[in-house]
Design an enzyme around this catalytic site. Sequence first.
Site, PDB file in Angstrom:
ATOM      1  N   GLU A   1      87.940 -21.783 -49.433  1.00 24.53           N
ATOM      2  CA  GLU A   1      89.017 -21.001 -48.925  1.00 24.53           C
ATOM      3  C   GLU A   1      88.388 -20.731 -47.272  1.00 24.53           C
ATOM      4  O   GLU A   1      87.751 -19.815 -47.238  1.00 24.53           O
ATOM      5  CB  GLU A   1      89.430 -19.793 -49.501  1.00 24.53           C
ATOM      6  CG  GLU A   1      90.050 -19.787 -50.804  1.00 24.53           C
ATOM      7  CD  GLU A   1      91.418 -20.209 -50.797  1.00 24.53           C
ATOM      8  OE1 GLU A   1      91.980 -20.519 -49.589  1.00 24.53           O
ATOM      9  OE2 GLU A   1      92.010 -20.417 -51.938  1.00 24.53           O
TER      10      GLU A   1
ATOM     11  N   CYS B   1      91.836 -14.484 -42.096  1.00 22.43           N
ATOM     12  CA  CYS B   1      92.169 -15.806 -41.700  1.00 22.43           C
ATOM     13  C   CYS B   1      93.496 -16.341 -41.748  1.00 22.43           C
ATOM     14  O   CYS B   1      93.612 -17.252 -40.961  1.00 22.43           O
ATOM     15  CB  CYS B   1      91.384 -16.397 -43.338  1.00 22.43           C
ATOM     16  SG  CYS B   1      92.214 -15.842 -44.697  1.00 22.43           S
TER      17      CYS B   1
HETATM   18  P1  NAD Z   1      81.072 -17.124 -42.792  1.00 25.08           P
HETATM   19  O1  NAD Z   1      81.237 -18.480 -43.388  1.00 25.08           O
HETATM   20  O2  NAD Z   1      79.917 -16.725 -42.018  1.00 25.08           O
HETATM   21  O3  NAD Z   1      80.330 -16.246 -44.241  1.00 25.08           O
HETATM   22  C1  NAD Z   1      81.065 -16.302 -45.561  1.00 25.08           C
HETATM   23  C2  NAD Z   1      80.233 -16.141 -46.707  1.00 25.08           C
HETATM   24  O4  NAD Z   1      79.125 -17.020 -46.346  1.00 25.08           O
HETATM   25  C3  NAD Z   1      79.350 -14.645 -46.424  1.00 25.08           C
HETATM   26  O5  NAD Z   1      78.901 -14.194 -47.778  1.00 25.08           O
HETATM   27  C4  NAD Z   1      78.443 -15.201 -45.820  1.00 25.08           C
HETATM   28  O6  NAD Z   1      77.079 -14.419 -46.028  1.00 25.08           O
HETATM   29  C5  NAD Z   1      77.770 -16.491 -46.328  1.00 25.08           C
HETATM   30  N1  NAD Z   1      76.942 -17.326 -45.177  1.00 25.08           N
HETATM   31  C6  NAD Z   1      77.054 -17.319 -43.874  1.00 25.08           C
HETATM   32  N2  NAD Z   1      76.373 -18.245 -43.447  1.00 25.08           N
HETATM   33  C7  NAD Z   1      75.853 -19.190 -44.323  1.00 25.08           C
HETATM   34  C8  NAD Z   1      74.960 -20.234 -44.610  1.00 25.08           C
HETATM   35  N3  NAD Z   1      74.372 -20.685 -43.781  1.00 25.08           N
HETATM   36  N4  NAD Z   1      74.657 -20.645 -45.888  1.00 25.08           N
HETATM   37  C9  NAD Z   1      75.205 -20.153 -46.823  1.00 25.08           C
HETATM   38  N5  NAD Z   1      75.758 -18.949 -46.951  1.00 25.08           N
HETATM   39  C10 NAD Z   1      76.498 -18.401 -45.758  1.00 25.08           C
HETATM   40  O7  NAD Z   1      82.285 -16.407 -42.776  1.00 25.08           O
HETATM   41  P2  NAD Z   1      82.491 -14.773 -42.134  1.00 25.08           P
HETATM   42  O8  NAD Z   1      82.313 -14.791 -40.829  1.00 25.08           O
HETATM   43  O9  NAD Z   1      82.181 -13.946 -43.191  1.00 25.08           O
HETATM   44  O10 NAD Z   1      84.262 -14.726 -42.666  1.00 25.08           O
HETATM   45  C11 NAD Z   1      85.193 -14.994 -41.289  1.00 25.08           C
HETATM   46  C12 NAD Z   1      85.775 -16.443 -41.749  1.00 25.08           C
HETATM   47  O11 NAD Z   1      86.047 -16.577 -43.263  1.00 25.08           O
HETATM   48  C13 NAD Z   1      86.788 -16.971 -41.079  1.00 25.08           C
HETATM   49  O12 NAD Z   1      86.670 -18.240 -40.533  1.00 25.08           O
HETATM   50  C14 NAD Z   1      87.902 -16.792 -41.821  1.00 25.08           C
HETATM   51  O13 NAD Z   1      89.147 -17.448 -41.614  1.00 25.08           O
HETATM   52  C15 NAD Z   1      87.519 -17.034 -43.019  1.00 25.08           C
HETATM   53  N6  NAD Z   1      88.182 -16.619 -44.191  1.00 25.08           N
HETATM   54  C16 NAD Z   1      88.922 -17.328 -45.072  1.00 25.08           C
HETATM   55  C17 NAD Z   1      89.628 -16.899 -45.945  1.00 25.08           C
HETATM   56  C18 NAD Z   1      90.647 -17.593 -46.938  1.00 25.08           C
HETATM   57  O14 NAD Z   1      91.220 -17.236 -47.872  1.00 25.08           O
HETATM   58  N7  NAD Z   1      90.951 -18.932 -46.369  1.00 25.08           N
HETATM   59  C19 NAD Z   1      89.767 -15.472 -46.199  1.00 25.08           C
HETATM   60  C20 NAD Z   1      89.052 -14.578 -45.528  1.00 25.08           C
HETATM   61  C21 NAD Z   1      88.258 -15.150 -44.303  1.00 25.08           C
END
Ligand code: NAD
Length: 496
Positions: free
Chosen positions: A266, A300
């Site tokens: 997602e 999102c």
């Molecule tokens: P992110 O991708 O930075 O982090 C998401 C998760 O991945 C967190 O647990 C984070 O700690 C982990 N993560 C971060 N960097 C990583 C890496 N290099 N390797 C492995 N894991 C890693 O996203 P965010 O800033 O926490 O959230 C915002 C993003 O999430 C936005 O793009 C938003 O659109 C998306 N989002 C999507 C949905 C959906 O259902 N489609 C819902 C909420 C948020």
Amino acid sequence: MEWEYEIPFKLKDPSLLRQRSYVDGEWVDAQSGKCFDVIDPGTGKHWASVADNDPSDVNAAVESSYAAFQTYRRINPKIRAKLLLRWNDLITEAKEDIARIVTYETGKPLAESLAEVDYALGFTWFFTGEAERIHGTVSVPSAPNRRNFTVKQPIGVAVALVPWNFPVAMILRKAGAALAAGCTMVIKPSPETPLSVLALVHLASRAGFEKGVLNVLTTSLENTPALSEALCKHPLVSKVTFTGSTKVGKLIARHCSEGLKKVTLELGGNCPFLIFDDANLKQSVDALIALKWRHAGQACITANRVYIQKGVFGQVEQMLIDETRKIKVGHGIETETTMGPVTTPRGIEKVECQIKDAQKHGGTVLTGGKKPYGLPGYFFEPTIISNMKPEMLISREETFGPILSLYKFETEDEVVDLANKTSMGLASYFFTKDVDRTWRLLENLEAGMVGMNTGPMSAAESPFGGIKESGYGKESGKDVAVDAYLITKTGTMTLE
Ligand code: NAD
């Protein structure tokens, strides 16, 4: 590990505040003994510290979930439903406490945190019902003495990697489906929001889920990539569900491809919001204001690009300015606050960079555009920019912050083309009174979810998920959500 900081709020049930990880039914420190700080975005100050796990902590959590799976997979689905319902009830009782924790982790106003918990409870309620509704099939035989059928079985240990923007809803959406299916789960919360997740899991243990059914490994920003990789590549993990950015989602898919693990992604948004000349303008503006300024634009499915038809552009622009100027920015715990801070300093940097780029290419800031004076946390004024063009950064990438960007369009074909001109495909919205156009847009907009004369569209009973680079797989919704945690096994039998 002692609580080092002064907690800036009081809870009815202080036992909900946990600093250690939860592994095999025990609250445990990281093997390294290290911790990381949790920050209140409304002040920029540390208020808690939590176990900082690294890859050396992964094995114990996964093995515990694997051992628990051998029993949990076989228990009567009625008992799984009862456990989920009990969890649902305990979260309902604790919702004010949980909402308070969410506000101090994410910055969102308390009313929004409470709304998130209520929304999240819709998932546990829904999956309670789904636990008993897992069915196989029997086919018409291809030979008279043959019988062909399928059975559905839980896939195994699932890993949930979740973001910080809706920490309660994301857990109940993922864990609710997994637990209904008969899977066990290891959860890795975001470094920004570990405490709300630990509180939920504490209530799960109180509800009676056996040790190992849910494990939580908290970790810092620094240890996140290595720990997530170790979880994705662990041979006893069968399924990974990730919510977050497209960039990290692609990385997770690569980690999982090695072991051919089933993955749900997602990912990011960049959602278009279309207002036609014939729309109910008040309905459109109310919906947009609610959608955009919720959690300071950090959802999102928020509207990232707003396309307004030429005939009503000026009127809608003014209505949006008027409504936006009514917003009261402040700490989420203050009752008069209607918009809190963004959750991370990275969020402020991104917003500032996008505004600078838009201005460089001819964009006009109509209101906001800077940090508010005198607030110590990660605050940014709700900002409206007009004269937007497709080449600007905001048009090309998700903002995830408090910017509303306005584009003028003339024809339906033109706006569909503009709306679809993105690698993302999570949600699209449009407002019109023309029924034929409604059908055309539903079919022509490239998105996993389409809002027609509506802003809110996520609910437990509807499949949630995107297309294109917004990911694959659906969460929530009848048939699809629990199915993501099941395998379909084919049985064939020959009668004598
Ligand atoms: P992110 O991708 O930075 O982090 C998401 C998760 O991945 C967190 O647990 C984070 O700690 C982990 N993560 C971060 N960097 C990583 C890496 N290099 N390797 C492995 N894991 C890693 O996203 P965010 O800033 O926490 O959230 C915002 C993003 O999430 C936005 O793009 C938003 O659109 C998306 N989002 C999507 C949905 C959906 O259902 N489609 C819902 C909420 C948020």
